[in-house]
Write a protein that holds these residues in place. Structure first.
Motif, short mmCIF file in Angstrom:
data_model
loop_
_atom_site.label_atom_id
_atom_site.label_comp_id
_atom_site.label_asym_id
_atom_site.label_seq_id
_atom_site.Cartn_x
_atom_site.Cartn_y
_atom_site.Cartn_z
N LEU A 173 -4.32 1.53 -11.11
CA LEU A 173 -4.88 2.25 -12.25
C LEU A 173 -6.39 2.13 -12.21
N CYS A 174 -7.08 3.27 -12.26
CA CYS A 174 -8.55 3.24 -12.21
C CYS A 174 -9.10 4.31 -13.13
N GLY A 175 -10.40 4.23 -13.36
CA GLY A 175 -11.07 5.19 -14.23
C GLY A 175 -12.21 4.53 -14.97
N TYR A 176 -12.78 5.26 -15.91
CA TYR A 176 -13.87 4.72 -16.73
C TYR A 176 -13.36 3.59 -17.62
N PRO A 177 -14.25 2.74 -18.13
CA PRO A 177 -13.81 1.70 -19.07
C PRO A 177 -13.21 2.31 -20.34
N ASN A 178 -12.21 1.62 -20.88
CA ASN A 178 -11.63 1.95 -22.19
C ASN A 178 -10.93 3.31 -22.21
N VAL A 179 -10.31 3.69 -21.08
CA VAL A 179 -9.56 4.96 -21.06
C VAL A 179 -8.06 4.73 -21.19
N GLY A 180 -7.60 3.46 -21.24
CA GLY A 180 -6.18 3.19 -21.44
C GLY A 180 -5.48 2.57 -20.26
N LYS A 181 -6.22 2.01 -19.30
CA LYS A 181 -5.59 1.43 -18.11
C LYS A 181 -4.77 0.18 -18.47
N SER A 182 -5.35 -0.71 -19.26
CA SER A 182 -4.64 -1.95 -19.62
C SER A 182 -3.45 -1.65 -20.52
N TYR A 214 15.69 0.11 -7.76
CA TYR A 214 16.15 -1.18 -7.24
C TYR A 214 15.15 -1.79 -6.25
N MET A 215 13.89 -1.45 -6.39
CA MET A 215 12.84 -2.01 -5.54
C MET A 215 11.76 -2.62 -6.43
N ARG A 216 11.07 -3.63 -5.87
CA ARG A 216 10.02 -4.32 -6.59
C ARG A 216 8.69 -3.63 -6.34
N TRP A 217 7.96 -3.37 -7.42
CA TRP A 217 6.66 -2.71 -7.34
C TRP A 217 5.62 -3.59 -8.03
N GLN A 218 4.39 -3.52 -7.56
CA GLN A 218 3.30 -4.20 -8.26
C GLN A 218 2.33 -3.15 -8.81
N VAL A 219 1.86 -3.40 -10.01
CA VAL A 219 0.92 -2.51 -10.70
C VAL A 219 -0.39 -3.26 -10.85
N LEU A 220 -1.49 -2.63 -10.44
CA LEU A 220 -2.80 -3.27 -10.46
C LEU A 220 -3.67 -2.61 -11.52
N ASP A 221 -4.16 -3.44 -12.42
CA ASP A 221 -5.11 -2.98 -13.44
C ASP A 221 -6.51 -3.37 -12.98
N THR A 222 -7.37 -2.40 -12.78
CA THR A 222 -8.71 -2.66 -12.26
C THR A 222 -9.75 -2.54 -13.37
N PRO A 223 -10.87 -3.23 -13.24
CA PRO A 223 -11.96 -3.05 -14.23
C PRO A 223 -12.50 -1.62 -14.18
N GLY A 224 -13.12 -1.22 -15.27
CA GLY A 224 -13.68 0.13 -15.33
C GLY A 224 -14.83 0.32 -14.35
N ILE A 225 -15.01 1.57 -13.93
CA ILE A 225 -16.06 1.94 -12.98
C ILE A 225 -17.00 2.93 -13.67
N LEU A 226 -18.29 2.75 -13.44
CA LEU A 226 -19.28 3.68 -13.95
C LEU A 226 -19.79 4.56 -12.82
N ASP A 227 -20.22 5.76 -13.19
CA ASP A 227 -20.69 6.72 -12.20
C ASP A 227 -22.16 6.43 -11.88
#
Length: 417
Positions: A173-182, A214-227
């Motif tokens: 999950l990526c994008g600007y800060p405070n867009v709903g990733k967490s 029936y498979m294991r997945w990992q979800v990564l929450d990344t810090p926000g990125i600025l342009d």
């Protein structure tokens, strides 16, 4: 490429504690009394043993530290770049190199003083040589105090890093800060990532796990990125850039359609196009979040064109891995709407991302060089007609009935007998 468990590294003591540990062990595990009447040869052996034992302890302790810390050249590029971002790769390698040099110098000191002790002509001379040997070893380690403290700080920070498998099935999950990733992370997984209404609440990488098909997945929450240019990005943003650059995953780029995050749609689209090279050879979805606050119908034509442009670009980037899912058309699947508040559309986005990544991984393996070796060892047998009329299914049904009748008859015969 060896796998490292950063949580199993032993504590690196400061120089003063390090010296106390080694010298106390020497005092406990070697003889301490020279008796009257000992021959000079026995006195020499007594003090040579102490010098050798102390040098061996230093060698074992330093070797343990050097083996615990991963070598930058041997680990996965993701962890290598993450080390460089968080701790400065040059400083890290310099600290390990200084400890390696200290280990070699201690071994050299031990050899030199053992050679001198062989020619000690009195108890006093042998005792002073032993004191000089241990004193020089301790002085040498006092000079490594800064490196030892730095490596202990690195160890503490590395032990808090999440256990990310670079080769596992992953959603990023990526994008600007405070867009709903967490918020999306907390919905998809059992992770309890802090959610606050201000930017840069998430300051490091977080990982959660979920099951799909029936498979294991990992979800990564990344810090926000600025342009902004790469050289102006801080350590928090560079963690996201490192994950995007090195992990083979499905990328979910979140867009705040309500602009409550403090950034306009034009700014979010500009960021998408600026980090576009990092999306290469990855399945990519653009998720339009917070549609409960502002629906798509309320957008102006210019904003709609921006979203459509991001969707078209996402479809073009991931076209190699975005084959049709369940016979559907992948044309409109690169741009999805959802709301992390009402959870509407979140599960659909998860299913689309997972299916894209599964198809991408299969196509990647088929396009590889190893598939030819596997196909040469495979043979698919097709059933043929064994009777003059009827289908294959009818023939198989008839054979099965005959077998059952024979087994029943054999059972009856054995019962009667």
């Amino acid at each position: 490429m060896p796998a490292y468990n950063f949580k199993s590294m032993q504590v690196v003591p400061p120089a003063k504690d390090f010296i106390d540990i080694v010298l106390s062990k020497t005092q406990r595990q070697t003889p301490t009394v020279v008796h009257n009447g000992w021959a000079i040869q026995r006195i020499r052996q007594f003090y040579m043993r102490k010098v050798k034992f102390t040098a061996q302890n230093w060698n074992e302790k330093l070797t343990q530290i050097l083996d615990d810390f991963p070598k930058v050249e041997d680990i996965h590029p993701f962890y290598s770049d993450l080390l460089n971002v968080l701790y400065d790769k040059d400083h890290y390698k310099l600290a390990l190199g200084q400890l390696n040099t200290a280990r070699n110098l201690i071994d050299k000191l031990s050899q030199d003083y053992v050679r001198l002790l062989k020619y000690g002509d009195s108890l006093y001379r042998c005792k002073e040589l032993k004191r000089a040997a241990l004193g020089r070893m301790c002085t040498l380690m006092k000079g490594q105090d800064a490196s030892l403290k730095y490596l202990e700080q690195v160890r503490q920070h590395m032990s808090r890093l999440p256990g990310i498998d670079p080769n596992a099935r992953s959603l990023l999950l990526c994008g600007y800060p405070n867009v709903g990733k967490s918020s999306m992370m907390n919905i998809l997984t059992r992770a309890d990532v802090e959610v606050q209404p201000y930017a840069f609440t998430t300051k490091s990488l977080y990982v959660g796990h979920m099951d799909y098909r029936y498979m294991r997945w990992q979800v990564l929450d990344t810090p926000g990125i600025l342009d902004r240019p790469l050289e102006e990005r801080n350590t928090i943003e560079m963690q996201s850039i490192t994950a995007l650059a090195h992990l083979r995953c499905a990328v979910l780029y979140l867009v705040d359609i309500s602009e409550q995050c403090g950034y306009s749609l034009a700014q979010q689209a500009a960021l998408f196009h600026s980090i576009k090279p990092l999306f290469a050879n990855k399945p990519l979805l653009v998720l339009v979040n917070k549609t409960d606050v502002r629906p798509l119908e309320a957008l102006s034509p210019e904003e709609t064109a921006l979203l459509q442009g991001m969707g078209d670009e996402a479809r073009r980037i991931s076209s190699g891995g975005a084959a049709a899912v369940d016979g559907g058309d992948a044309e409109g699947s690169a741009l999805l709407t959802m709301s992390t508040l009402t959870e509407e559309g979140v599960m659909a986005a998860k299913q689309a991302a997972c299916d894209r990544l599964l198809n991408f991984r299969v196509e990647l393996k088929v396009a590889g060089k190893r598939i030819a070796d596997v196909l040469n060892r495979m043979h698919v047998a097709l059933p043929k007609h064994r009777c003059g009329r009827g289908t294959v299914r009818d023939c198989c049904r008839g054979l099965l009935c005959s077998l059952l009748a024979l087994l029943l008859a054999a059972k009856i015969d054995s019962t009667v007998g």
